[in-house]
Design a protein around this motif. Sequence first.
Motif, PDB file in Angstrom:
ATOM      1  N   TYR A  30       0.844  -1.193   0.000  1.00 10.42           N
ATOM      2  CA  TYR A  30       0.000   0.000   0.000  1.00 10.42           C
ATOM      3  C   TYR A  30       0.885   1.253   0.000  1.00 10.42           C
ATOM      4  O   TYR A  30       1.910   1.235   0.668  1.00 10.42           O
ATOM      5  N   PRO A  31       0.600   2.318  -0.707  1.00 10.79           N
ATOM      6  CA  PRO A  31      -0.627   2.554  -1.470  1.00 10.79           C
ATOM      7  C   PRO A  31      -0.567   2.140  -2.949  1.00 10.79           C
ATOM      8  O   PRO A  31      -1.536   2.354  -3.656  1.00 10.79           O
ATOM      9  N   ARG A  34      -3.779  -2.039  -3.563  1.00 17.50           N
ATOM     10  CA  ARG A  34      -4.877  -1.812  -2.610  1.00 17.50           C
ATOM     11  C   ARG A  34      -5.767  -3.026  -2.521  1.00 17.50           C
ATOM     12  O   ARG A  34      -5.984  -3.732  -3.492  1.00 17.50           O
ATOM     13  N   SER A 112     -15.728   3.312   2.970  1.00 18.35           N
ATOM     14  CA  SER A 112     -14.341   3.621   2.641  1.00 18.35           C
ATOM     15  C   SER A 112     -13.476   3.738   3.896  1.00 18.35           C
ATOM     16  O   SER A 112     -13.964   4.075   4.970  1.00 18.35           O
ATOM     17  N   TYR A 113     -12.197   3.468   3.737  1.00 15.11           N
ATOM     18  CA  TYR A 113     -11.270   3.588   4.869  1.00 15.11           C
ATOM     19  C   TYR A 113     -10.155   4.582   4.575  1.00 15.11           C
ATOM     20  O   TYR A 113      -9.323   4.864   5.427  1.00 15.11           O
ATOM     21  N   GLU A 114     -10.111   5.141   3.365  1.00 19.42           N
ATOM     22  CA  GLU A 114      -9.003   6.017   2.992  1.00 19.42           C
ATOM     23  C   GLU A 114      -9.340   7.465   3.294  1.00 19.42           C
ATOM     24  O   GLU A 114     -10.213   8.049   2.665  1.00 19.42           O
ATOM     25  N   ARG A 115      -8.652   8.057   4.256  1.00 12.67           N
ATOM     26  CA  ARG A 115      -8.982   9.418   4.651  1.00 12.67           C
ATOM     27  C   ARG A 115      -7.746  10.300   4.717  1.00 12.67           C
ATOM     28  O   ARG A 115      -7.831  11.448   5.133  1.00 12.67           O
ATOM     29  N   SER A 116      -6.591   9.760   4.344  1.00 15.69           N
ATOM     30  CA  SER A 116      -5.365  10.542   4.507  1.00 15.69           C
ATOM     31  C   SER A 116      -5.347  11.724   3.545  1.00 15.69           C
ATOM     32  O   SER A 116      -5.892  11.668   2.438  1.00 15.69           O
TER      33      SER A 116
END
Length: 164
Positions: A30-31, A34, A112-116
């Motif tokens: 990652y990233p 995915r 979703s889990y991607e928040r960066s």
Amino acid sequence: MRFKRYGAGIAKGMALTLKHLWRRPITVEYPEERLIPSKRFRGYELVWYPERCTACATCAKACPQGNIEIVTSRGEGDMYKVEKFEVDTGRCMFDGLCVESCPFNALAMGQSYERSSYCRGQVVLSKEELTISEERQPSGYARPEIEALQPEQTLLIYRTGGVR
Ligand code: SF4
């Protein structure tokens, strides 16, 4: 005596190592690579349904962090119009209290889990960004009617291009 004491343990450990030596890796880089979470995953995002929201602000009052900001104006009749519905997801604990407290099912936890993000301002989400869309879909958390339509849980994670 010494081998009996330590040898068996080492042999067992090596057997386990050998068993896993040729196994397909369960991690990804990652990233660049995915994983796609299961459809039953309760992610770290909020999904908002503008047509259901009455601007009652119950969700904002339920938030222990005060992360939800709602600004309204007078709409037609007794109704209020939502001018601003903003969530500071940078401070959010994703406890789901806003979702559970909404009397009109106008909020849901997403998938979703991607928040960066590189910029602090980008984690403060506007109503347009929170609105349900093809990419922003609700999870079954606190929504049994959605959960009932989801596939039965078998695997936690799916890999792009096929089931792992
Ligand atoms: S999302 Fe639900 S609780 Fe929040 S203001 Fe809208 S209707 Fe009220």
